[in-house]
Design an enzyme around this catalytic site. Structure first.
Site, mmCIF file in Angstrom:
data_model
loop_
_atom_site.group_PDB
_atom_site.id
_atom_site.type_symbol
_atom_site.label_atom_id
_atom_site.label_comp_id
_atom_site.label_asym_id
_atom_site.label_seq_id
_atom_site.Cartn_x
_atom_site.Cartn_y
_atom_site.Cartn_z
ATOM 1 N N GLN A 45 57.635 38.949 31.851
ATOM 2 C CA GLN A 45 57.452 38.035 32.976
ATOM 3 C C GLN A 45 57.597 36.605 32.474
ATOM 4 O O GLN A 45 56.797 36.131 31.665
ATOM 5 C CB GLN A 45 56.072 38.234 33.606
ATOM 6 C CG GLN A 45 55.883 37.445 34.896
ATOM 7 C CD GLN A 45 54.495 37.637 35.479
ATOM 8 O OE1 GLN A 45 53.509 37.237 34.873
ATOM 9 N NE2 GLN A 45 54.416 38.253 36.656
ATOM 10 N N TYR B 167 51.119 29.640 40.408
ATOM 11 C CA TYR B 167 51.813 28.981 39.316
ATOM 12 C C TYR B 167 53.023 28.204 39.847
ATOM 13 O O TYR B 167 53.257 28.164 41.048
ATOM 14 C CB TYR B 167 52.155 30.000 38.232
ATOM 15 C CG TYR B 167 50.892 30.640 37.675
ATOM 16 C CD1 TYR B 167 49.844 29.849 37.202
ATOM 17 C CD2 TYR B 167 50.707 32.019 37.667
ATOM 18 C CE1 TYR B 167 48.667 30.405 36.729
ATOM 19 C CE2 TYR B 167 49.531 32.594 37.187
ATOM 20 C CZ TYR B 167 48.511 31.773 36.729
ATOM 21 O OH TYR B 167 47.343 32.332 36.266
ATOM 22 N N CYS C 248 47.745 38.998 31.274
ATOM 23 C CA CYS C 248 47.537 38.030 30.200
ATOM 24 C C CYS C 248 46.447 38.506 29.245
ATOM 25 O O CYS C 248 45.382 38.947 29.676
ATOM 26 C CB CYS C 248 47.167 36.669 30.770
ATOM 27 S SG CYS C 248 48.537 35.858 31.626
#
Length: 355
Positions: free
Chosen positions: A99, A181, A25
């Site tokens: 992703q 997540y 990220c």
């Protein structure tokens, strides 16, 4: 011959080598749209010898973003913004993956270098998060337990995002089922205390992940590989364990996944991890052997000989690395040079190939 720099074929895709870039990220998007930073960041790895570059966790719905600065692919305009990056990666001789993700109860948080920590208030651009059960990640706002309609929205979101990703030219789709997540939250009994068909037994806790794989496989068709990243252990008592990960991985392959990207942790703040070079490789080996599935290894793999050894010992079929690529965007070329392996060098860099 170096295994690390030998090709690997999955469905209609042949990877030129097995040293790949993990999704990382950047927290640099605007309203889910990639920026110039993403273009420079991702394409540099293609010039540096990566066989596959997987773009960061990209949300399939707006409320699935880890932070307000995360990338998205929930609309066609975002798809079109990704396409030039994919083309540039291809032009430099590498393959591109993305992703697809939903952060669940770990969504709507501040980015790492923000002055604040924890959840972003709605007044500051945050939103109500969802999860399997109304159990907060330590230090974050309490999520709402997602209802049946919400589950359908998640499944539909992954399918629509997969279609956009394929249309943007991505060669590989990876589903983010790790690091605490949403899909991981359903897998773990620490975060999933539902009493319906999505809770209780391992088969029920895996139901959402397998439904998502089914839908994404249908969109991807026969040619596009589908990877699934999992956390093979929660590193916490009573959590998701390696034996369960091996079983879920086997189910995932049956439902159309092609490779399991084995990571760990991220579900709870009280996890206890013994971090050392290659610390997650044994988990990959367990999933590969017990689940009898292709896997990739990740986790402080920072040297060419180390990566080569993981493959030669049979612990994994490919290597994902993250931090080492950030330190050295030409990690692939350096690794090939150190191993004396053949790989595709940009002609502009050939003077550094052997001496």
């Amino acid at each position: 011959m170096s295994l690390l720099f030998s090709p690997l074929s999955i469905r209609s895709v042949t990877f030129p080598n097995r040293l790949w870039v993990s999704p990382m990220c950047m927290y640099s998007a605007v309203d889910g749209f990639v920026q110039e930073w993403h273009h420079a960041h991702l394409t540099q790895f293609a010039s540096g010898g990566a066989g596959l570059i997987v773009a960061e966790a990209t949300s399939v719905v707006p409320e699935g973003r880890i932070s307000p600065r995360d990338t998205g692919i929930w609309n066609d305009e975002q798809r079109d913004a990704w396409a030039p990056i994919v083309q540039a990666i291809h032009h430099r001789g590498a393959l591109a993956g993305i992703q697809l993700a939903h952060a669940g109860r770990k969504a709507s948080t501040w980015w790492p270098w923000a002055d604040e920590r924890g959840s972003v208030p709605e007044a500051d651009g945050g939103w109500q998060t969802v999860a399997p059960s109304a159990i907060a990640f330590e230090g974050f706002a309490e999520p709402a337990a997602v209802d049946a309609a919400g589950i359908e929205r998640v499944v539909d979101g992954f399918a629509a995002a997969a279609r956009r990703a394929v249309d943007a030219g991505f060669d590989v789709l990876e589903l983010h089922g790790a690091h605490g997540y949403l899909l991981h939250q359903f897998l773990s009994p620490l975060s999933n205390q539902r009493t319906d068909e999505y809770g209780g037994s391992l088969a029920n806790r895996a139901r959402l992940l397998l439904r998502v794989i089914d839908e994404v496989r249908a969109v991807a068709g026969a040619g596009v590989p589908v990877f699934v990243r999992i956390s093979a252990t929660d590193h916490a008592d009573g959590g998701f364990a390696a034996s369960e990960a091996a079983q879920v991985s086997e189910w995932a392959i049956t439902h159309g996944a092609d490779l399991i990207d084995v990571s760990s942790g991220g579900l709870v703040a009280h996890q206890r991890i013994d971090v050392h070079p290659g610390y997650q490789v044994p988990l990959a080996a367990t999933v590969r052997k017990t689940g009898r599935v292709p896997v990739s290894a990740v986790g402080l793999i920072t040297a060419a000989e180390q990566a080569e050894q993981v493959l030669t010992e049979g612990a994994a079929d490919a290597i994902f690395a993250g931090r080492e690529w950030l330190r050295d965007p030409h990690f692939g070329l350096r690794a090939a040079h150190e191993l004396g392996a053949e790989t595709n060098w940009p002609p502009q860099y050939l003077r550094a190939r052997w001496r």
